[in-house]
Motif scaffolding. Structure first.
Motif, mmCIF file in Angstrom:
data_model
loop_
_atom_site.group_PDB
_atom_site.id
_atom_site.type_symbol
_atom_site.label_atom_id
_atom_site.label_comp_id
_atom_site.label_asym_id
_atom_site.label_seq_id
_atom_site.Cartn_x
_atom_site.Cartn_y
_atom_site.Cartn_z
ATOM 1 N N GLN A 29 103.525 -4.060 58.112
ATOM 2 C CA GLN A 29 103.157 -2.842 57.421
ATOM 3 C C GLN A 29 104.104 -1.679 58.316
ATOM 4 O O GLN A 29 104.076 -1.614 59.390
ATOM 5 C CB GLN A 29 101.588 -2.442 57.776
ATOM 6 C CG GLN A 29 100.701 -3.259 56.828
ATOM 7 C CD GLN A 29 100.720 -2.350 55.774
ATOM 8 O OE1 GLN A 29 100.743 -1.301 55.480
ATOM 9 N NE2 GLN A 29 99.825 -2.904 54.684
ATOM 10 N N SER A 30 104.725 -0.894 57.529
ATOM 11 C CA SER A 30 104.974 0.256 58.167
ATOM 12 C C SER A 30 103.888 1.477 58.552
ATOM 13 O O SER A 30 102.971 1.220 57.725
ATOM 14 C CB SER A 30 105.947 1.068 57.321
ATOM 15 O OG SER A 30 105.367 1.924 56.049
ATOM 16 N N LEU A 31 104.048 1.767 59.652
ATOM 17 C CA LEU A 31 103.025 2.562 60.200
ATOM 18 C C LEU A 31 102.836 4.029 59.821
ATOM 19 O O LEU A 31 103.094 5.042 60.469
ATOM 20 C CB LEU A 31 102.633 2.389 61.742
ATOM 21 C CG LEU A 31 102.339 0.927 62.011
ATOM 22 C CD1 LEU A 31 102.571 0.939 63.487
ATOM 23 C CD2 LEU A 31 101.188 0.511 61.653
ATOM 24 N N GLY A 32 102.795 4.446 58.461
ATOM 25 C CA GLY A 32 102.875 5.839 57.980
ATOM 26 C C GLY A 32 103.988 6.520 58.526
ATOM 27 O O GLY A 32 105.122 6.180 58.591
ATOM 28 N N GLN A 33 103.659 7.961 58.742
ATOM 29 C CA GLN A 33 104.536 9.027 59.235
ATOM 30 C C GLN A 33 105.031 8.597 60.648
ATOM 31 O O GLN A 33 106.087 9.037 61.125
ATOM 32 C CB GLN A 33 104.244 10.227 59.226
ATOM 33 C CG GLN A 33 102.850 10.488 60.001
ATOM 34 C CD GLN A 33 102.645 12.045 60.152
ATOM 35 O OE1 GLN A 33 103.358 12.870 60.510
ATOM 36 N NE2 GLN A 33 101.309 12.311 59.944
ATOM 37 N N TYR A 34 104.424 7.761 61.546
ATOM 38 C CA TYR A 34 104.525 7.603 62.838
ATOM 39 C C TYR A 34 105.748 6.427 62.921
ATOM 40 O O TYR A 34 106.651 6.236 63.554
ATOM 41 C CB TYR A 34 103.475 6.830 63.770
ATOM 42 C CG TYR A 34 102.477 8.021 63.609
ATOM 43 C CD1 TYR A 34 102.468 8.852 64.884
ATOM 44 C CD2 TYR A 34 101.327 8.109 62.958
ATOM 45 C CE1 TYR A 34 101.317 9.926 64.896
ATOM 46 C CE2 TYR A 34 100.406 9.146 62.960
ATOM 47 C CZ TYR A 34 100.628 10.183 63.993
ATOM 48 O OH TYR A 34 99.596 10.905 64.212
ATOM 49 N N GLY A 35 105.620 5.324 62.066
ATOM 50 C CA GLY A 35 106.336 4.050 62.148
ATOM 51 C C GLY A 35 105.967 3.534 63.548
ATOM 52 O O GLY A 35 105.087 3.778 64.220
ATOM 53 N N MET A 36 106.562 2.290 63.678
ATOM 54 C CA MET A 36 105.979 1.326 64.873
ATOM 55 C C MET A 36 106.535 1.916 65.918
ATOM 56 O O MET A 36 105.649 2.042 66.883
ATOM 57 C CB MET A 36 106.501 -0.131 64.556
ATOM 58 C CG MET A 36 105.410 -1.175 65.526
ATOM 59 S SD MET A 36 106.143 -2.858 65.072
ATOM 60 C CE MET A 36 107.491 -3.099 66.206
ATOM 61 N N TYR A 37 107.591 2.343 66.264
ATOM 62 C CA TYR A 37 107.989 2.912 67.433
ATOM 63 C C TYR A 37 107.354 4.272 67.751
ATOM 64 O O TYR A 37 106.908 4.448 68.947
ATOM 65 C CB TYR A 37 109.513 3.064 67.243
ATOM 66 C CG TYR A 37 110.294 3.703 68.295
ATOM 67 C CD1 TYR A 37 110.222 3.226 69.460
ATOM 68 C CD2 TYR A 37 111.128 4.873 68.294
ATOM 69 C CE1 TYR A 37 110.760 3.415 70.553
ATOM 70 C CE2 TYR A 37 111.647 5.370 69.558
ATOM 71 C CZ TYR A 37 111.716 4.607 70.477
ATOM 72 O OH TYR A 37 112.390 5.189 71.717
#
Lengths: 324, 257, 264
Positions: free
Chosen positions: B46-54
């Motif tokens: 999943q991409s983590l919304g506006q944060y992104g994984m990083y």
């Protein structure tokens, strides 16, 4: 009953490092300083003796007791309690021992006193009739009834000490080690505890080793006293002997009718020492093993008209001060 | 300045337990890393919304480092002072009780900031390569937000300490505060991802000031205007603390010290 | 065995003691729900929202959580004083334990018994929900899984105990252990609440070798609910737990000897 031969105990203390990065360097500390807590202590205590073990703080009293009871292993030397080594047969030997540390309770803090006894009884595997009988006796002798159902934390210090004593006696040990059992108690409670201890020794024939800072404890209870200082046992014998050996002077205060003048030049020859002259009052010190009071009076009466005599015997506290 | 001296003493006192401290810091780094791994695990598919994984990794790591600035003594030790009767001595000191307690606590927090927050942050920066602000002024806003967060956390503990005088136990209020805080401060879950009913509760509590606001500022996702929220809460809690101190004083006088 | 008898007696006495602080007792039980329940809810929310973690769904992670909850409960129930051993070393309370005609460890363990009701209830709750859900999804047969969970918890608790005991034994040399425990206990248990697959290889390796807490939850779960490894891992885990226990007991005994010959 208790035999200790050439007991030595050496502790290693880490020496904290100073200077920069001491925090980090202390993590890997490897510098030690050796401290000889007990040096070559030899003692033998027979059945039914009541021995006082005294010495200043840090002299090695507690360390000795810990070695005698098997908590610590001596660096060298050995201990025999009723013929067995508490180091090699700890679990067997501790059945013969009752230990009370005055500073610390062995009871369960939040539980009623009675529950602690129940637990100890199962720990020592006492069978029910024996336990019942012993508890009944202890309740009677130590007057536990007034607080036996009270949680330990609510007891007064004196009550707690009685409760602790009973806990140490529950398994009916032959030997009691008492480490400052009267510490912090008020005069009444101290007196009470002493009465109990006397009873345990005289009526029940318990062998007792007592450490204390209260010289009244020693004077009123012990037939024998061992003095330890800086890890070495420097005296072992009766209290009277200790008094004599030290030769602590009795102090006499002599009041004269009118001012008193000492005969010049002759004072060194006297069997006593004049320490103070104040108008008509003369203070002298003499060792009563060397000179009787009558002799002193005979000498002094030549110097003037004697009005009143007051003699102060040395008290035990002073003796101990002298020994340390 | 008296309160500075008090703070310095508390700081020096904390310096004594270094080796214990190193262990604690290592454990803290490890626990924070576990939380980061959870997000990495979640972000696998999943991409983590506006944060992104990083971004999430940086978010968690930064939170974990800042955690040490909001680790206050449970009820600031007020319950202990009351139990031992020491409180009457403390109340007679020449500076206000609240100022005194706050100074003492800030010495500790400053110590934790230097010896826990910064090392943990550096470790994460080097090992995980977490995000670093692009604009230099971000550092200033972040530090300010962290300061407000520490202050607010301290005030909450103080309030708990004083309120606990009316209950028998303050320990539970403290731990309750702690676990509620870890949920509502956005420590593990960014507040916008909280379930719908929890989100408003969090928004209207001071808890986001402890972690969410500093970290969002650090990640340059919010502007410095969010500092107004932190500042307002600081003022409100200060007033509350002072009012409560007054009540505490009266109550102790009635009891006769 | 008279020692078990002794323990039962103590547990009862200790419970009575705690009942004097009824409010505290009730509250600490509730607090468990507050702390662990909230933590689980927090993580479960995330996992649910993003559809699984490291290939595990929320019920599978819940199962890990429940196992760890039980391990913790059983360990602290029987050996809470092993966990809080530092105070014995620092206040010299250890001396008193050495004066009893019973092994030191046993006296220590009898000093306090905590029912850990909060953990047990919360653990059972999560376990039930997760097993039922996994059963409904056709992944497992909940009865069989439950049957296998019992020995898994047993060996997990033994392992946790061995761990705690080793940490406590280190205290004989270092005197301070509460901070070491943060690494050996707090950090590792926290990590083992989640599938080890989410960690990088080196960390997984540590949790399966140097600090093998991975065997308390991850390894049993891999067999019981995921079926990825064989049944043989269960007796193997138990064997490992026993070996570690023996090792820990050795270290403990060695530590006591060290304490006795050096003192404080």
């Amino acid at each position: 009953m208790i035999i200790a031969r050439n007991l030595c105990k050496t502790f290693k203390l880490t020496v904290p490092k100073e200077g920069r990065f001491k925090g980090i360097r202390n993590l890997f500390a490897s510098e030690y300083r050796e401290v000889n807590a007990v040096k070559d202590v030899t003692l033998s205590i027979g059945s039914g003796e009541f021995v006082g073990y005294i010495g200043p703080n840090g002299a090695g009293k507690s360390t000795t007791i810990k070695m005698l009871s098997g908590i610590l292993h001596p660096t060298s030397g050995d201990v025999l309690i009723c013929g067995a080594s508490p180091q090699q047969n700890r679990r067997q030997v501790v059945r013969q021992l009752g230990v009370v540390f005055g500073q610390r309770s062995q009871l369960w803090w939040d539980l009623p006193v009675r529950d602690s006894y129940d637990i100890l009884a199962s720990m020592y595997k006492l069978d029910a009739p024996h336990y019942k009988e012993q508890l009944a006796t202890l309740r009677n002798v130590l007057q536990l009834d007034e607080f036996i159902d009270t949680p330990v934390r609510k007891l007064s210090l004196g009550q707690r000490m009685r409760a602790d004593l009973a806990a140490a006696l529950l398994h009916n040990p032959a030997i009691l080690f008492l480490d400052e059992p009267t510490i912090g108690l008020d005069v009444v409670a101290k007196k009470q505890i002493r009465t109990y201890l006397k009873h345990l020794n005289v009526e029940w024939g318990k062998t007792i080793l007592l450490t204390t800072h209260d010289m009244d404890d020693i004077e009123q209870l012990c037939s024998r006293v061992i003095v330890i200082n800086r890890g070495e046992a420097i005296y072992d014998g009766s209290i009277e002997n200790l008094q004599e050996r030290i030769g602590l002077p009795s102090v006499m205060k002599l009041a004269f009718r009118g001012p008193v003048t000492l005969p010049a030049g002759r004072t060194e020859m006297l069997p006593f020492k004049v320490t103070d002259v104040q108008d008509n009052v003369l203070t002298i010190e003499c060792n009563r093993n060397e000179v009787t009071a009558m002799e002193v009076l005979r000498n002094v009466s030549e110097w003037g008209d004697l009005l009143d005599v007051h003699i102060e015997e040395p008290d035990f506290e002073d003796i101990i001060h002298r020994v340390y | 300045m008296l309160s500075l001296t008090v703070a310095r003493k508390a700081y020096a006192q904390n310096l004594l337990y270094r080796s214990a401290h190193i262990m604690r810091t290592i454990a803290s780094i490890a626990i924070g890393y576990v939380y980061a791994c959870i997000w990495i695990g979640v972000g696998d598919n999943q991409s983590l919304g506006q944060y992104g994984m990083y971004g999430m990794l940086s978010y968690i790591a930064f939170n974990q480092a800042c955690l040490w600035t909001i680790f206050t003594t449970n009820s600031l030790g007020i319950d202990g002072l009351v139990r031992t009767g020491q409180i009457s001595v403390e109340l007679m000191r020449p500076l206000p009780f609240f100022t005194y307690m706050a100074s003492k606590e800030f010495g500790k927090i400053y110590y934790q900031f230097l010896y826990a927050t910064i090392p943990i942050y550096l470790v994460y920066m080097l090992l995980l390569g977490i995000r670093i602000p692009e604009r230099p002024e971000t550092w200033l806003w972040t530090l300010l937000a962290i300061f407000f967060g520490a202050y607010i956390s301290m005030c909450i503990s103080y309030v708990i300490g004083v309120v606990a005088l009316w209950t028998t136990e303050s320990r539970w209020l403290g731990s309750l505060n702690w676990s509620v805080s870890s949920l509502l401060s956005g420590f593990f879950i960014p507040i916008e991802w909280l379930p719908g009913w929890l989100r408003p509760i969090s928004m209207f509590s001071p808890y986001p000031c402890l972690q969410y606001i500093p970290t969002r500022l650090y990640m340059e996702m919010n502007g410095p205007s969010t500092l107004i929220i932190s500042a307002s809460w600081s003022i409100a809690l200060t007033l509350l603390s002072i009012a409560l101190t007054r009540i505490l004083r009266r109550r102790l006088e009635v009891q006769g010290g | 065995m008279s020692w078990i008898h002794l323990y039962v007696k103590l547990a009862a006495a200790s419970l009575r003691g705690q009942m004097q602080y009824k409010f505290n007792f009730a509250f600490s039980t509730l607090m468990v729900f507050g702390i662990f329940g909230l933590e689980f809810l927090m993580v479960a929310t995330v996992i649910q929202k993003f559809g699984g973690i490291g290939g595990w769904n929320v019920y599978e992670v819940g199962y890990l959580f429940a196992l760890m909850m039980f391990n913790r409960a059983l360990y602290r129930m029987f050996a809470s004083e092993v966990n809080g051993f530092e105070k014995y070393l620092i206040d010299g309370m250890l001396d008193q334990l050495l004066l009893r005609p019973v092994p030191v460890l046993l006296v220590l363990m009898t000093r306090q018994f905590r029912p850990m009701l909060g953990e047990l209830i919360l653990g059972s709750l999560i376990l039930t929900i997760c097993l039922k859900q996994l059963d409904a999804a056709g992944q497992i047969d909940w009865r069989l899984a439950l049957l296998k969970t019992v020995p898994a918890i047993l060996s997990g608790s033994v392992l946790t105990f061995a761990f705690g005991l080793s940490t406590a034994a280190v205290g004989f040399w270092t005197h301070r252990i509460d901070d070491l425990r943060r690494i050996t206990d707090d950090a590792t248990t926290n990590a083992c609440n989640y599938p080890l697959t989410i960690y990088p290889g080196w960390m997984r390796l540590i949790l399966l070798t140097v600090l093998p807490m991975g065997f308390t939850s991850f390894v049993p779960a891999m067999h019981i609910i995921r079926g990825e490894i064989g049944l043989w891992t269960m007796p193997a885990t138990m064997l490992l737990a026993l070996l570690l226990l023996i090792g820990a007991l050795r270290l403990w005994r060695h530590g006591i000897m060290h304490y006795q010959s050096t003192g404080t």
